[in-house]
Design a protein around this motif. Structure first.
Motif, PDB file in Angstrom:
ATOM      1  N   PHE A   1       0.852  -1.183   0.000  1.00 58.30           N
ATOM      2  CA  PHE A   1       0.000   0.000   0.000  1.00 58.30           C
ATOM      3  C   PHE A   1       0.890   1.236   0.000  1.00 58.30           C
ATOM      4  N   ALA A   2       0.323   2.364  -0.344  1.00 63.75           N
ATOM      5  CA  ALA A   2       1.064   3.623  -0.289  1.00 63.75           C
ATOM      6  C   ALA A   2       0.467   4.492   0.809  1.00 63.75           C
ATOM      7  N   TYR A   3       1.306   5.313   1.417  1.00 66.11           N
ATOM      8  CA  TYR A   3       0.854   6.168   2.514  1.00 66.11           C
ATOM      9  C   TYR A   3       1.372   7.580   2.290  1.00 66.11           C
ATOM     10  N   ASP A   4       0.461   8.523   2.216  1.00 66.81           N
ATOM     11  CA  ASP A   4       0.798   9.928   2.060  1.00 66.81           C
ATOM     12  C   ASP A   4       0.975  10.519   3.458  1.00 66.81           C
ATOM     13  N   LYS A   5       2.221  10.703   3.878  1.00 65.65           N
ATOM     14  CA  LYS A   5       2.480  11.171   5.236  1.00 65.65           C
ATOM     15  C   LYS A   5       1.947  12.578   5.467  1.00 65.65           C
ATOM     16  N   GLU A   6       1.964  13.407   4.439  1.00 67.18           N
ATOM     17  CA  GLU A   6       1.509  14.794   4.593  1.00 67.18           C
ATOM     18  C   GLU A   6       0.007  14.860   4.826  1.00 67.18           C
ATOM     19  N   LYS A   7      -0.768  14.089   4.077  1.00 62.73           N
ATOM     20  CA  LYS A   7      -2.225  14.128   4.200  1.00 62.73           C
ATOM     21  C   LYS A   7      -2.765  13.021   5.104  1.00 62.73           C
ATOM     22  N   GLY A   8      -1.944  12.001   5.359  1.00 64.32           N
ATOM     23  CA  GLY A   8      -2.384  10.898   6.206  1.00 64.32           C
ATOM     24  C   GLY A   8      -3.254   9.888   5.505  1.00 64.32           C
ATOM     25  N   PHE A   9      -3.231   9.861   4.152  1.00 64.87           N
ATOM     26  CA  PHE A   9      -4.116   8.976   3.401  1.00 64.87           C
ATOM     27  C   PHE A   9      -3.417   7.664   3.062  1.00 64.87           C
TER      28      PHE A   9
ATOM     29  N   ILE B   1     -15.005  -2.215   2.099  1.00 63.75           N
ATOM     30  CA  ILE B   1     -14.582  -1.059   1.319  1.00 63.75           C
ATOM     31  C   ILE B   1     -13.592  -1.518   0.254  1.00 63.75           C
ATOM     32  N   SER B   2     -13.510  -0.754  -0.825  1.00 62.50           N
ATOM     33  CA  SER B   2     -12.640  -1.117  -1.946  1.00 62.50           C
ATOM     34  C   SER B   2     -11.854   0.105  -2.405  1.00 62.50           C
ATOM     35  N   PRO B   3     -10.610  -0.097  -2.875  1.00 60.74           N
ATOM     36  CA  PRO B   3      -9.872   1.028  -3.456  1.00 60.74           C
ATOM     37  C   PRO B   3     -10.463   1.397  -4.808  1.00 60.74           C
ATOM     38  N   GLY B   4     -10.575   2.682  -5.079  1.00 56.95           N
ATOM     39  CA  GLY B   4     -11.126   3.119  -6.353  1.00 56.95           C
ATOM     40  C   GLY B   4     -12.499   3.730  -6.202  1.00 56.95           C
ATOM     41  N   TYR B   5     -13.241   3.752  -7.311  1.00 57.37           N
ATOM     42  CA  TYR B   5     -14.470   4.533  -7.374  1.00 57.37           C
ATOM     43  C   TYR B   5     -15.645   3.663  -7.838  1.00 57.37           C
ATOM     44  N   ASP B   6     -15.670   2.418  -7.381  1.00 56.72           N
ATOM     45  CA  ASP B   6     -16.691   1.486  -7.856  1.00 56.72           C
ATOM     46  C   ASP B   6     -18.001   1.575  -7.084  1.00 56.72           C
ATOM     47  N   GLY B   7     -17.984   2.200  -5.923  1.00 59.67           N
ATOM     48  CA  GLY B   7     -19.195   2.273  -5.123  1.00 59.67           C
ATOM     49  C   GLY B   7     -19.764   3.680  -5.062  1.00 59.67           C
ATOM     50  N   PRO B   8     -21.015   3.806  -4.654  1.00 63.73           N
ATOM     51  CA  PRO B   8     -21.655   5.133  -4.608  1.00 63.73           C
ATOM     52  C   PRO B   8     -21.121   6.037  -3.488  1.00 63.73           C
ATOM     53  N   ILE B   9     -20.522   5.455  -2.448  1.00 63.51           N
ATOM     54  CA  ILE B   9     -19.967   6.236  -1.351  1.00 63.51           C
ATOM     55  C   ILE B   9     -18.449   6.306  -1.532  1.00 63.51           C
ATOM     56  N   GLU B  10     -17.909   7.526  -1.702  1.00 62.65           N
ATOM     57  CA  GLU B  10     -16.480   7.701  -1.932  1.00 62.65           C
ATOM     58  C   GLU B  10     -15.848   8.496  -0.794  1.00 62.65           C
ATOM     59  N   PHE B  11     -14.592   8.184  -0.504  1.00 65.93           N
ATOM     60  CA  PHE B  11     -13.907   8.877   0.591  1.00 65.93           C
ATOM     61  C   PHE B  11     -12.412   8.591   0.521  1.00 65.93           C
ATOM     62  N   HIS B  12     -11.628   9.429   1.186  1.00 66.72           N
ATOM     63  CA  HIS B  12     -10.235   9.118   1.455  1.00 66.72           C
ATOM     64  C   HIS B  12     -10.176   8.281   2.726  1.00 66.72           C
ATOM     65  N   LEU B  13      -9.226   7.374   2.787  1.00 66.89           N
ATOM     66  CA  LEU B  13      -9.043   6.543   3.972  1.00 66.89           C
ATOM     67  C   LEU B  13      -7.873   7.121   4.759  1.00 66.89           C
ATOM     68  N   LYS B  14      -8.177   7.711   5.897  1.00 72.55           N
ATOM     69  CA  LYS B  14      -7.169   8.453   6.656  1.00 72.55           C
ATOM     70  C   LYS B  14      -6.699   7.671   7.868  1.00 72.55           C
ATOM     71  N   LEU B  15      -5.394   7.714   8.098  1.00 75.39           N
ATOM     72  CA  LEU B  15      -4.802   7.074   9.269  1.00 75.39           C
ATOM     73  C   LEU B  15      -4.624   8.117  10.355  1.00 75.39           C
ATOM     74  N   ASP B  16      -5.406   8.007  11.436  1.00 71.76           N
ATOM     75  CA  ASP B  16      -5.229   8.858  12.597  1.00 71.76           C
ATOM     76  C   ASP B  16      -4.139   8.258  13.464  1.00 71.76           C
ATOM     77  N   LEU B  17      -3.027   8.940  13.546  1.00 74.52           N
ATOM     78  CA  LEU B  17      -1.858   8.394  14.221  1.00 74.52           C
ATOM     79  C   LEU B  17      -2.101   8.202  15.710  1.00 74.52           C
ATOM     80  N   GLN B  18      -1.524   7.123  16.222  1.00 74.82           N
ATOM     81  CA  GLN B  18      -1.627   6.798  17.638  1.00 74.82           C
ATOM     82  C   GLN B  18      -0.209   6.681  18.221  1.00 74.82           C
ATOM     83  N   LYS B  19      -0.052   7.079  19.455  1.00 76.10           N
ATOM     84  CA  LYS B  19       1.259   6.949  20.115  1.00 76.10           C
ATOM     85  C   LYS B  19       1.468   5.504  20.558  1.00 76.10           C
TER      86      LYS B  19
END
Length: 412
Positions: free
Chosen positions: A363-371, A394-412
């Protein structure tokens, strides 16, 4: 012969002609069904370049789809130094979709365990010698990189499936062809030599402008290329993009502009020699500033702008406790994702799934945006928002009617 619908093809700029109408039946008139079905070298000469066709191409042995953009990727590794001092190293040949997204590990039945044994069984000692020289893995295990590249990318190439070869072909010829073509294309793109011809050489003192590097490589390649720099503002990757006419093995690779903007500063780019590099000592001594977390990142995965979060099996849920996910640097780039259930992947249904028997994917992780992203797909989708105690895949891409970014909320 199997009926194939007519194709309306707009010729590329090199032909500069009006659209023409033709059928593959006309082109192949006189060829036997066995030759059409099994001979990879008998593709029609008028077949369009990938990503330029206006109607579906039926024969997957002559038209690479859906991975119609072929990337030849090279690395400059100096920490640790690998490969010759005057040569970039080969990383791979990647089939991306026409929109820049990509598939990976497409056919488990094609996967291999040893590239060396297969190539040795074909007497490919010269090819192996070349691969050992410049197809290098940073950890010293070149074999694992070769296997990874075929299993991840080669299995997604439709024109080198065994069914595209004559029936009497020795098994694994398609695998040999994958490595041959990858090496052949690499040798046709001598990045170090092109840079050196324009005075761009490794140096501990000299720096270069992005425009200077891009213009140098684009002039030789014929189209704008993609360059990528690391955290030291040093060049580390070069990607060459192509469309393809015909098969991976026998087709013509047409240079096209890079589908990505280069990831380097406008100036001050370093080209670090493959000798005696020592990373700079960190200057931060402020105890109030958290120390770098290293290669492991932990957090909770949440669909941005939506209620709920992901639970340990990878499903979207709104009525329970969010699972903690761990991102670990993958051996060949990107991240492996893991929950308490085990590693996570995209399963055969296209859904995000985590379990004990899962082989990890990249997988890829955008550290700046957290996606968190997958296969070049920056958004995720679902059929619906979960309610009550329902779990929604959930699936990667735009195949479903509900779209969103998947964000990682960092934990200590």
């Amino acid at each position: 012969m199997k009926k194939i619908s007519p194709l309306l093809v707009s010729l590329t700029a090199e032909a500069a002609l009006l659209p023409i109408q033709f059928t593959l039946q006309d082109t192949l008139k006189g060829l036997s069904t066995d030759i059409w079905a099994n001979e990879i070298k008998q593709c029609p000469i008028d077949i369009p370049f990938t990503c330029t066709n206006t109607t579906e191409i039926k024969n997957s042995c002559c038209f690479e789809y859906p991975g119609g953009v072929l990337l030849q990727t090279q690395f400059w590794d100096y920490y640790p130094p690998i490969g010759p001092d005057d040569m970039f190293t080969l990383h791979g040949l990647w089939p991306d979709r026409c929109d820049g997204q990509y598939d990976q590990f497409c056919d488990s039945s094609m996967e291999i365990e040893s590239a060396t044994k297969i190539l040795e069984s074909f007497g490919e000692t010269e090819l192996l010698a070349k691969m050992s020289k410049f197809w290098k893995n940073f950890n010293g295990n070149d074999e694992s990189l070769w296997v990874h590249e075929f299993n991840k990318h080669g299995t997604c190439m439709t024109t080198i499936k065994e069914s595209c070869y004559p029936k009497d072909t020795k098994p694994n010829q398609n695998i040999v062809d994958f490595y041959k073509k990858s090496v052949e294309l690499f040798e046709e793109l001598p990045t170090y030599e092109w840079l050196a011809e324009n005075g761009i050489i490794p140096s501990n003192e000299q720096t270069y402008a992005k425009q200077q590097i891009e213009d140098t490589l684009s002039a030789r390649f014929g189209q704008p290329v993609f360059i990528k720099c690391n955290r030291y503002n040093a060049i580390q990757e070069v990607w060459y993009f192509h469309h393809l006419r015909g098969s991976i093995v026998e087709g013509y690779y047409q240079p096209i502009p890079a589908l990505l903007e280069s990831q380097c500063p406008e100036s001050g780019i370093k080209f670090i020699p493959k000798k005696n590099f020592k990373p700079p000592t960190p200057t931060n001594t402020d105890p109030s500033v958290p120390a770098p977390t290293g290669k492991v990142i932990r957090g909770v995965l949440k669909p941005e702008g939506q209620p709920g979060c992901l639970i340990s099996n990878g499903h979207w849920y709104i009525s329970g406790i969010c699972a903690k996910f761990t991102l670990v640097k993958a051996e060949f780039g990107g991240y492996n994702v893991k929950s308490s259930k085990g590693y996570c992947k995209i399963n055969n249904y296209g859904d995000f799934f985590c379990g004990s028997s899962v082989s990890p994917m990249q997988f890829a992780y955008d550290k700046e945006k957290g996606f968190l992203t997958f296969g070049g797909k920056t958004k995720w989708s679902a059929e619906k928002v979960p309610r009550g105690f329902n779990q929604v895949p959930i699936s990667p891409g735009y195949d479903g009617p509900i779209e969103f970014h998947l964000k990682l909320d960092l934990q200590k």
